[in-house]
Enzyme design. Sequence first.
Site, PDB file in Angstrom:
ATOM      1  N   ASP A 213       6.110  38.074-114.838  1.00 15.01           N
ATOM      2  CA  ASP A 213       5.838  37.871-113.415  1.00 15.01           C
ATOM      3  C   ASP A 213       4.333  37.859-113.164  1.00 15.01           C
ATOM      4  O   ASP A 213       3.534  37.934-114.100  1.00 15.01           O
ATOM      5  CB  ASP A 213       6.545  38.989-112.642  1.00 15.01           C
ATOM      6  CG  ASP A 213       6.794  38.659-111.186  1.00 15.01           C
ATOM      7  OD1 ASP A 213       6.552  37.505-110.785  1.00 15.01           O
ATOM      8  OD2 ASP A 213       7.232  39.554-110.448  1.00 15.01           O
ATOM      9  N   HIS A 214       3.946  37.813-111.904  1.00 14.84           N
ATOM     10  CA  HIS A 214       2.555  37.692-111.446  1.00 14.84           C
ATOM     11  C   HIS A 214       1.501  38.189-112.430  1.00 14.84           C
ATOM     12  O   HIS A 214       1.466  39.364-112.773  1.00 14.84           O
ATOM     13  CB  HIS A 214       2.368  38.463-110.137  1.00 14.84           C
ATOM     14  CG  HIS A 214       3.122  37.896-108.995  1.00 14.84           C
ATOM     15  ND1 HIS A 214       2.587  36.974-108.129  1.00 14.84           N
ATOM     16  CD2 HIS A 214       4.389  38.118-108.585  1.00 14.84           C
ATOM     17  CE1 HIS A 214       3.495  36.654-107.227  1.00 14.84           C
ATOM     18  NE2 HIS A 214       4.588  37.334-107.471  1.00 14.84           N
TER      19      HIS A 214
ATOM     20  N   GLU B 270       1.724  43.373-104.460  1.00 13.62           N
ATOM     21  CA  GLU B 270       2.531  43.615-105.647  1.00 13.62           C
ATOM     22  C   GLU B 270       1.594  43.828-106.824  1.00 13.62           C
ATOM     23  O   GLU B 270       0.756  42.985-107.137  1.00 13.62           O
ATOM     24  CB  GLU B 270       3.480  42.433-105.937  1.00 13.62           C
ATOM     25  CG  GLU B 270       4.378  42.697-107.140  1.00 13.62           C
ATOM     26  CD  GLU B 270       5.433  41.618-107.330  1.00 13.62           C
ATOM     27  OE1 GLU B 270       6.600  41.973-107.538  1.00 13.62           O
ATOM     28  OE2 GLU B 270       5.082  40.435-107.270  1.00 13.62           O
TER      29      GLU B 270
ATOM     30  N   HIS C 112       5.637  39.878-100.096  1.00 13.67           N
ATOM     31  CA  HIS C 112       6.179  40.863-101.024  1.00 13.67           C
ATOM     32  C   HIS C 112       6.420  42.189-100.312  1.00 13.67           C
ATOM     33  O   HIS C 112       5.716  42.530 -99.368  1.00 13.67           O
ATOM     34  CB  HIS C 112       5.197  41.109-102.178  1.00 13.67           C
ATOM     35  CG  HIS C 112       5.086  39.969-103.126  1.00 13.67           C
ATOM     36  ND1 HIS C 112       3.876  39.437-103.507  1.00 13.67           N
ATOM     37  CD2 HIS C 112       6.024  39.243-103.781  1.00 13.67           C
ATOM     38  CE1 HIS C 112       4.080  38.446-104.356  1.00 13.67           C
ATOM     39  NE2 HIS C 112       5.378  38.302-104.530  1.00 13.67           N
TER      40      HIS C 112
ATOM     41  N   HIS D  45       9.462  33.597-103.686  1.00  9.95           N
ATOM     42  CA  HIS D  45       8.910  34.933-103.845  1.00  9.95           C
ATOM     43  C   HIS D  45       9.086  35.708-102.539  1.00  9.95           C
ATOM     44  O   HIS D  45       9.215  35.120-101.474  1.00  9.95           O
ATOM     45  CB  HIS D  45       7.410  34.880-104.169  1.00  9.95           C
ATOM     46  CG  HIS D  45       7.113  34.481-105.568  1.00  9.95           C
ATOM     47  ND1 HIS D  45       6.166  35.119-106.339  1.00  9.95           N
ATOM     48  CD2 HIS D  45       7.637  33.522-106.365  1.00  9.95           C
ATOM     49  CE1 HIS D  45       6.114  34.565-107.533  1.00  9.95           C
ATOM     50  NE2 HIS D  45       6.995  33.578-107.567  1.00  9.95           N
TER      51      HIS D  45
ATOM     52  N   ASN E 294      12.890  35.662-106.871  1.00 11.88           N
ATOM     53  CA  ASN E 294      12.514  36.964-107.415  1.00 11.88           C
ATOM     54  C   ASN E 294      13.135  38.102-106.619  1.00 11.88           C
ATOM     55  O   ASN E 294      13.133  38.081-105.391  1.00 11.88           O
ATOM     56  CB  ASN E 294      10.997  37.113-107.401  1.00 11.88           C
ATOM     57  CG  ASN E 294      10.297  36.178-108.361  1.00 11.88           C
ATOM     58  OD1 ASN E 294      10.916  35.328-108.997  1.00 11.88           O
ATOM     59  ND2 ASN E 294       8.993  36.338-108.480  1.00 11.88           N
TER      60      ASN E 294
END
Length: 340
Positions: free
Chosen positions: A95-96, A169, A212, A249, A271
Site C-alpha cells: 500500500d501507500h 494514513e 482516509h 481509497h 481498500n
Amino acid sequence: MPIATPEVYNEMLDRAKAGKFAYPAINVTSTQTLHAALRGFAEAESDGIVQISTGGAEFLGGQYKKEMVTGSVALAEFAHIVAEKYPVNVALHTDHCPKDKLDGYVRPLLAISEERVKNGRNPLFQSHMWDGSAETLADNLAIAQELLEQARRANIILEVEITPTGGEEDGVSHEINDSLYTTVDDAIRTAEALGLGEKGRYLLAASFGNVHGVYKPGNVVLRPDLLKELSDGVAAKFGKPSPFDFVFHGGSGSTEQEILTALENGVVKMNLDTDTQYAFTRPVADHMLKNYDGVLKVDGEVGSKKTYDPRTWGKLAEASMAARVVEATQNLRSAGNKIK
C-alpha cells in the site's frame, strides 16, 4: 490455491472490470490478520487482495529494528505457504509508499521480484503502490515511469495515486479540500506519461473526494461519477474506451450507492483498513472487559490462563475480521465470483 500468478492476477482484474465488481484490498499487519482476510475471502467464495502499508511493514519487521523490507518479505513468504490451503486466489500488494520511503521499501521489493523472475520464478508481490500525491504531478509521473518499467520487468502491476486522498494514513496526510478531485487534464497527462497498457499495466487511484480514516456518510462529498468523466475524457483523446483500472481509497463510511456508482465506472479494487481494524479489535475489547478478573492478576490472585491465553481472544478477533471481509465482498459484488 496458491498466491495468484501474474497471469491469474491480470485475469482477476479483467473479470472485475468486465463484471463491474471490485476486490476488497485488506490491509494486514500480522499472520493472524492475514488469516482473517484469507478466511473471509474463502467464506465469501471471492478472490481478493491483501496489502501491507509502510507502517504495517515496519510493525511486521518487529519493534527492535522496524525493518520494512524484512517485515513485508516475511509475511509474503508466509502467505505463499498458507494461502495454498484456501480455495481462492489472492494477490499480494504493498500500500501507500511516499517518495521518502521508496528506497527503503518499494524499490528493494521490486528488485527482489525482478531477481526471482530472472530465475524462472513468480514475483513475490503481484503489485506495488507508488503514492506521489504529495509531489507535483510532473514529478509524480516521472517517478511513476521509472517504477512502471521496473515493475513490468518483474511481471508486477504498479498502482499510482495522482492526486491527494484526504485525511492521514501512515504519516502521509492531506487536507480535505477541493484538491481531492482529479481533473480530466490530470488523467490525460497520466495516460500520456504511462501509456494505456503498452508500457506496463497500472492501477489508477484517482481522487473523487476520498478521505482516509473514520467518517460518517455525508461528512465527505464523494463524487464517484467523476470517474466516468475521467474515462470519457481520456477515451475521447486516445480512442480507447474504459481506459483505466480504478482504485477506491478511503472507503470507510461510503454509502451503498456511492460504492455501486464507483463499480459501474471502472473501480476494480477498494481498500479496507479502518473498518477491518475495528472489526478485529472490537471482540478483543469485549473479551477483556467481560473477563477483567481473569485476564489480570487482580489483588494478588492468579487470574485465569484460559482467558488471557492469546489464542482465546485471538480466535474471536479473526472471526470478526473475517466476517467484515465477507461483508466487503458482498458490497463490492465479488462474493461468489472466484475464478473456478
